[in-house]
Write a protein that holds these residues in place. Structure first.
Motif: not given
Length: 164
Positions: A147-164
């Motif tokens: 994903q991109w931060v709107p209006g910024k040159a910053v790219e990121y992605r969410r990471m989540c722990q799997k349940g279980g």
């Protein structure tokens, strides 16, 4: 101290003072050269180092908040003290370890500002890892799309722990 810090860099340590000194100096150098517009403060809970070296380090490094404890009360207690007492004026807190040095090739990257931009833009993100490689396998984590931060040159992605 900053009157209105945006981010508090929070250290908990027990011994390892030479590493803390190197890390603190590298952090200050990075912030002053690569991110001079980010208002920051440093906070340190020393757990049981019990030496004159700890007090000397506090005098040598410009830390706004310092607590010297005679005993090691553990990481959780130290972090709670930092988060809910020493760093409470800052909107963001970066929990640090005394052996985290900025990679020379990354010294000019405004990583702290970029992390603050992600946190401000995406209410679903509650924390950011400042690492060039996140070492979580697919067996324990799920990574979302880039994903991109709107209006910024910053790219990121969410990471989540799997349940279980």
């Amino acid at each position: 101290p900053e009157r209105d810090p945006q981010v508090c860099f929070a250290f908990v340590s027990c011994g390892r003072l030479p590493l803390l000194q190197l890390t603190s100096r590298a952090l200050i150098s990075h912030m002053e050269t690569a991110e001079p517009t980010v208002r920051y403060e440093l906070a340190w809970v020393d757990q049981g180092s019990g030496t004159a070296d700890a007090r000397q380090l506090a005098d040598d490094i410009p830390m706004e908040h310092v607590l010297h404890w005679k005993l090691n009360y553990g990481l959780t207690y130290g972090l709670n003290t930092l988060l809910f007492a020493l760093c409470r004026r800052s909107r963001y807190v970066a929990t640090m370890e005394e052996d985290w040095l900025w990679m020379e090739a990354k010294m000019g990257v405004p990583a702290v500002r970029m992390a603050m931009d992600v946190l401000a833009a995406d209410s679903g993100v509650v924390g950011v890892f400042l690492r060039s490689v996140v070492q979580y396998g697919t067996e324990t984590s799920e990574a979302g799309p880039w994903q991109w931060v709107p209006g910024k040159a910053v790219e990121y992605r969410r990471m989540c722990q799997k349940g279980g």
